[in-house]
Motif scaffolding. Structure first.
Motif, PDB file in Angstrom:
ATOM      1  N   PRO A  25       2.430  -9.552   7.541  1.00  0.00           N
ATOM      2  CA  PRO A  25       2.800  -8.468   6.615  1.00  0.00           C
ATOM      3  C   PRO A  25       2.166  -8.590   5.237  1.00  0.00           C
ATOM      4  O   PRO A  25       1.905  -7.575   4.578  1.00  0.00           O
ATOM      5  CB  PRO A  25       4.326  -8.591   6.539  1.00  0.00           C
ATOM      6  CG  PRO A  25       4.724  -9.202   7.841  1.00  0.00           C
ATOM      7  CD  PRO A  25       3.619 -10.152   8.202  1.00  0.00           C
ATOM      8  N   ALA A  26       1.884  -9.804   4.794  1.00  0.00           N
ATOM      9  CA  ALA A  26       1.284  -9.983   3.472  1.00  0.00           C
ATOM     10  C   ALA A  26      -0.118  -9.392   3.395  1.00  0.00           C
ATOM     11  O   ALA A  26      -0.617  -9.086   2.302  1.00  0.00           O
ATOM     12  CB  ALA A  26       1.233 -11.470   3.124  1.00  0.00           C
ATOM     13  N   HIS A  27      -0.771  -9.200   4.549  1.00  0.00           N
ATOM     14  CA  HIS A  27      -2.132  -8.663   4.573  1.00  0.00           C
ATOM     15  C   HIS A  27      -2.166  -7.188   4.970  1.00  0.00           C
ATOM     16  O   HIS A  27      -3.246  -6.643   5.212  1.00  0.00           O
ATOM     17  CB  HIS A  27      -2.992  -9.462   5.547  1.00  0.00           C
ATOM     18  CG  HIS A  27      -3.162 -10.898   5.178  1.00  0.00           C
ATOM     19  ND1 HIS A  27      -3.578 -11.305   3.934  1.00  0.00           N
ATOM     20  CD2 HIS A  27      -2.970 -12.033   5.900  1.00  0.00           C
ATOM     21  CE1 HIS A  27      -3.646 -12.622   3.896  1.00  0.00           C
ATOM     22  NE2 HIS A  27      -3.271 -13.092   5.078  1.00  0.00           N
ATOM     23  N   LEU A 392      -3.627   9.955  -7.183  1.00  0.00           N
ATOM     24  CA  LEU A 392      -2.470   9.297  -6.605  1.00  0.00           C
ATOM     25  C   LEU A 392      -1.291   9.419  -7.563  1.00  0.00           C
ATOM     26  O   LEU A 392      -1.441   9.209  -8.773  1.00  0.00           O
ATOM     27  CB  LEU A 392      -2.797   7.822  -6.342  1.00  0.00           C
ATOM     28  CG  LEU A 392      -1.856   7.029  -5.435  1.00  0.00           C
ATOM     29  CD1 LEU A 392      -1.795   7.648  -4.045  1.00  0.00           C
ATOM     30  CD2 LEU A 392      -2.331   5.585  -5.344  1.00  0.00           C
ATOM     31  N   ALA A 393      -0.125   9.759  -7.033  1.00  0.00           N
ATOM     32  CA  ALA A 393       1.051  10.000  -7.880  1.00  0.00           C
ATOM     33  C   ALA A 393       1.903   8.753  -8.067  1.00  0.00           C
ATOM     34  O   ALA A 393       2.916   8.805  -8.766  1.00  0.00           O
ATOM     35  CB  ALA A 393       1.894  11.131  -7.291  1.00  0.00           C
ATOM     36  N   ILE A 394       1.533   7.649  -7.441  1.00  0.00           N
ATOM     37  CA  ILE A 394       2.246   6.387  -7.606  1.00  0.00           C
ATOM     38  C   ILE A 394       1.225   5.288  -7.845  1.00  0.00           C
ATOM     39  O   ILE A 394       0.014   5.485  -7.657  1.00  0.00           O
ATOM     40  CB  ILE A 394       3.100   6.028  -6.362  1.00  0.00           C
ATOM     41  CG1 ILE A 394       2.211   5.929  -5.117  1.00  0.00           C
ATOM     42  CG2 ILE A 394       4.215   7.034  -6.168  1.00  0.00           C
ATOM     43  CD1 ILE A 394       2.939   5.459  -3.879  1.00  0.00           C
ATOM     44  N   ASP A 395       1.690   4.133  -8.244  1.00  0.00           N
ATOM     45  CA  ASP A 395       0.801   2.995  -8.392  1.00  0.00           C
ATOM     46  C   ASP A 395       0.419   2.471  -7.003  1.00  0.00           C
ATOM     47  O   ASP A 395       1.223   2.529  -6.068  1.00  0.00           O
ATOM     48  CB  ASP A 395       1.493   1.885  -9.190  1.00  0.00           C
ATOM     49  CG  ASP A 395       0.537   0.753  -9.526  1.00  0.00           C
ATOM     50  OD1 ASP A 395      -0.212   0.890 -10.509  1.00  0.00           O
ATOM     51  OD2 ASP A 395       0.540  -0.259  -8.791  1.00  0.00           O
ATOM     52  N   GLU A 396      -0.810   1.972  -6.876  1.00  0.00           N
ATOM     53  CA  GLU A 396      -1.255   1.491  -5.569  1.00  0.00           C
ATOM     54  C   GLU A 396      -0.346   0.400  -5.005  1.00  0.00           C
ATOM     55  O   GLU A 396      -0.198   0.270  -3.786  1.00  0.00           O
ATOM     56  CB  GLU A 396      -2.695   0.964  -5.663  1.00  0.00           C
ATOM     57  CG  GLU A 396      -3.730   2.059  -5.800  1.00  0.00           C
ATOM     58  CD  GLU A 396      -4.929   1.827  -4.896  1.00  0.00           C
ATOM     59  OE1 GLU A 396      -4.844   0.980  -3.995  1.00  0.00           O
ATOM     60  OE2 GLU A 396      -5.939   2.505  -5.101  1.00  0.00           O
ATOM     61  N   SER A 397       0.249  -0.371  -5.877  1.00  0.00           N
ATOM     62  CA  SER A 397       1.131  -1.442  -5.420  1.00  0.00           C
ATOM     63  C   SER A 397       2.374  -0.904  -4.713  1.00  0.00           C
ATOM     64  O   SER A 397       3.064  -1.639  -4.000  1.00  0.00           O
ATOM     65  CB  SER A 397       1.559  -2.326  -6.590  1.00  0.00           C
ATOM     66  OG  SER A 397       2.329  -1.580  -7.524  1.00  0.00           O
ATOM     67  N   GLU A 398       2.666   0.382  -4.890  1.00  0.00           N
ATOM     68  CA  GLU A 398       3.840   0.996  -4.262  1.00  0.00           C
ATOM     69  C   GLU A 398       3.539   1.574  -2.884  1.00  0.00           C
ATOM     70  O   GLU A 398       4.453   2.039  -2.195  1.00  0.00           O
ATOM     71  CB  GLU A 398       4.391   2.104  -5.159  1.00  0.00           C
ATOM     72  CG  GLU A 398       4.865   1.628  -6.528  1.00  0.00           C
ATOM     73  CD  GLU A 398       5.328   2.780  -7.394  1.00  0.00           C
ATOM     74  OE1 GLU A 398       6.421   3.293  -7.127  1.00  0.00           O
ATOM     75  OE2 GLU A 398       4.574   3.170  -8.313  1.00  0.00           O
ATOM     76  N   LEU A 399       2.279   1.561  -2.468  1.00  0.00           N
ATOM     77  CA  LEU A 399       1.940   2.075  -1.144  1.00  0.00           C
ATOM     78  C   LEU A 399       2.553   1.195  -0.060  1.00  0.00           C
ATOM     79  O   LEU A 399       2.525  -0.035  -0.149  1.00  0.00           O
ATOM     80  CB  LEU A 399       0.419   2.118  -0.968  1.00  0.00           C
ATOM     81  CG  LEU A 399      -0.333   3.159  -1.798  1.00  0.00           C
ATOM     82  CD1 LEU A 399      -1.835   2.951  -1.659  1.00  0.00           C
ATOM     83  CD2 LEU A 399       0.043   4.578  -1.381  1.00  0.00           C
ATOM     84  N   VAL A 400       3.091   1.832   0.961  1.00  0.00           N
ATOM     85  CA  VAL A 400       3.746   1.115   2.061  1.00  0.00           C
ATOM     86  C   VAL A 400       3.109   1.541   3.378  1.00  0.00           C
ATOM     87  O   VAL A 400       2.918   2.730   3.629  1.00  0.00           O
ATOM     88  CB  VAL A 400       5.258   1.413   2.108  1.00  0.00           C
ATOM     89  CG1 VAL A 400       5.897   0.768   3.324  1.00  0.00           C
ATOM     90  CG2 VAL A 400       5.929   0.933   0.828  1.00  0.00           C
ATOM     91  N   TYR A 401       2.784   0.548   4.204  1.00  0.00           N
ATOM     92  CA  TYR A 401       2.243   0.814   5.533  1.00  0.00           C
ATOM     93  C   TYR A 401       3.332   0.587   6.582  1.00  0.00           C
ATOM     94  O   TYR A 401       4.180  -0.297   6.429  1.00  0.00           O
ATOM     95  CB  TYR A 401       1.046  -0.093   5.831  1.00  0.00           C
ATOM     96  CG  TYR A 401      -0.215   0.313   5.100  1.00  0.00           C
ATOM     97  CD1 TYR A 401      -1.167   1.131   5.709  1.00  0.00           C
ATOM     98  CD2 TYR A 401      -0.455  -0.119   3.795  1.00  0.00           C
ATOM     99  CE1 TYR A 401      -2.322   1.511   5.035  1.00  0.00           C
ATOM    100  CE2 TYR A 401      -1.608   0.256   3.124  1.00  0.00           C
ATOM    101  CZ  TYR A 401      -2.539   1.070   3.750  1.00  0.00           C
ATOM    102  OH  TYR A 401      -3.684   1.449   3.080  1.00  0.00           O
TER     103      TYR A 401
END
Length: 418
Positions: A25-27, A392-401
């Motif tokens: 999950p970390a990757h 993008l409307a959020i920070d990239e760190s907030e993207l969830v896969y």
């Protein structure tokens, strides 16, 4: 670090310690760094897929060789596959069949994907995309996955299969659970197995009724055509009909949704390429191919050695399993110049790059590839034609896969549009 960033090469000491960890999950946000490390140091890498010992294949040449060789099969019917397909409640799609059953089923379904049929769908697909973009522009925001890609995929699939629009939400729910269930069973939780089983049963109930309706009152759709063949020698059994329908829903819906999400995110991450595409719309077809090379919605496939054979200098015995990581092969510097650079001109012009493996090759080449290309091009083209600015409307760190391993799928992708 985002997908596509170039990092320094590992030292020899680091190379000796490299393991395949891309599924951790970390990757999830960026598996490509580990793909690159493994490809450079251990291109045929031993790996425990749960409790199954397999070999991870990461070089383009090796993946292409396996996909095109009859030395490699799925092996479920022959009883030699190590992957233990355990979903007894779901008819197997021909994606995981070997000849002759695969040849017969694919030949029947392929009749629904003739150039005439696929090209005739394009105006409706593009018109739907244009309407969705216009609605989003009026509000200034767009959630690309649920408000754009999913409605487009649902409408396209409905047009192809003859499924009414109001069933689209149910289709997406079933497809999500079944798509997650395409990962090997020994990697799924009890809850995920239960969700897949329920979705499969709900799906079967719906399509059994739809098949009966189409037999009684046929229309010009794939289900009607396949159901009408019941009295021919090559006719599909009821189980095969359900398996084909299930494949169309998962491959035709989830893969397309993930493909569009990946395309939009990749363009947003590369504003120079987004600007170039606005300036040169004739590059759209090439951009669609480059996304499939650079960050494809399907990351790997599985094969089993049908007999003793050699790949990449290593001998495999009958029954040995491999994971062909086509996403890693797409970044192989022996196949592509500057492979970690996203370049929408790569597949354009008189000397395009070599074919990517995003749609596979050989007898399992994606029969829906022409429709998938039209869908992705329509989605991207409508977004660019219908807006002057996207971000993008959020920070990239907030993207969830989503947790699937085979499928690379964003949970959400909110953007601002004007």
């Amino acid at each position: 670090m985002v997908a596509g960033d170039v990092s320094t090469e590992p030292t020899q000491a680091e190379s000796d310690q490299v393991e395949f960890t891309a599924f951790h999950p970390a990757h999830k946000a960026d598996p490509y760094r580990n793909y690159r490390q493994v490809r450079q140091t251990r291109p045929l890498c031993p790996f425990m897929l749960g409790d199954i010992p397999v070999t991870v294949v990461t070089r383009y040449a090796d993946c292409e060789a396996v996909l095109q060789s009859d030395d490699w099969v799925h092996g479920y019917d022959a009883g030699i596959s190590p992957f233990r397909e355990g979903n007894a409640s779901a008819p197997r799609s021909f994606l995981r069949m070997d000849p002759p059953d695969h040849t017969r089923l694919r030949g029947l379904v392929n009749k629904a994907f003739t150039p005439r049929i696929v090209n005739a769908m394009e105006p409706r697909i593009r018109a739907h995309a244009d309407r969705l973009v216009a609605d989003a522009r009026a509000t200034g925001t767009l959630e690309v996955i649920s408000e754009y890609a999913a409605p487009m995929a649902s409408a396209t699939l409905g047009q192809l299969l003859g499924v009414p629009d109001d069933v689209g939400a149910s289709l997406r729910g079933w497809a999500l659970a079944i798509a997650r269930g395409t990962d090997p069973d020994n990697l799924l939780s009890e809850d995920e197995l239960a969700a897949r089983k329920k979705a499969t049963l709900d799906f079967h109930r719906y399509f059994e009724e739809l098949i009966a309706q189409r037999r009684a009152h046929p229309t010009d759709d794939l289900v009607s055509k396949l159901a009408a063949a019941r009295d021919r020698d090559d006719a599909l059994s009821e189980t095969e009909l359900l398996g084909v329908s299930s494949l169309m829903v998962v491959a035709g819906m989830e893969t397309s949704i993930n493909y569009i999400g990946s395309a939009v995110l990749t363009l947003l991450r590369h504003p120079d390429q987004l600007a170039l595409l606005r300036e040169r719309p004739e590059l759209l077809a090439s951009a669609v191919e480059e996304v499939l090379r650079f960050d494809p919605p399907t990351q790997f496939t599985m094969r089993t050695a049908a007999r003793e054979t050699e790949v990449g200098g290593r001998t495999f015995r009958r029954g040995d399993g491999v994971l062909l990581v086509s996403a890693a092969a797409g970044r192989d510097p022996d196949a592509y110049a500057e492979p970690d650079r996203f370049d929408i001109t790569r597949f354009h012009g008189p000397t395009p790059a070599r074919r990517h493996l995003g749609f596979s090759v050989g007898i399992h080449f994606c029969l829906g590839a022409p429709l998938a290309r039209i869908e992705a091009a329509s989605a991207i083209g409508a977004l660019l034609a219908g807006s002057t600015h996207l971000e993008l409307a959020i920070d990239e760190s907030e993207l969830v896969y989503l947790p699937s391993l085979i499928h690379r799928a964003l949970a959400t992708l909110p953007v601002r549009i004007s």
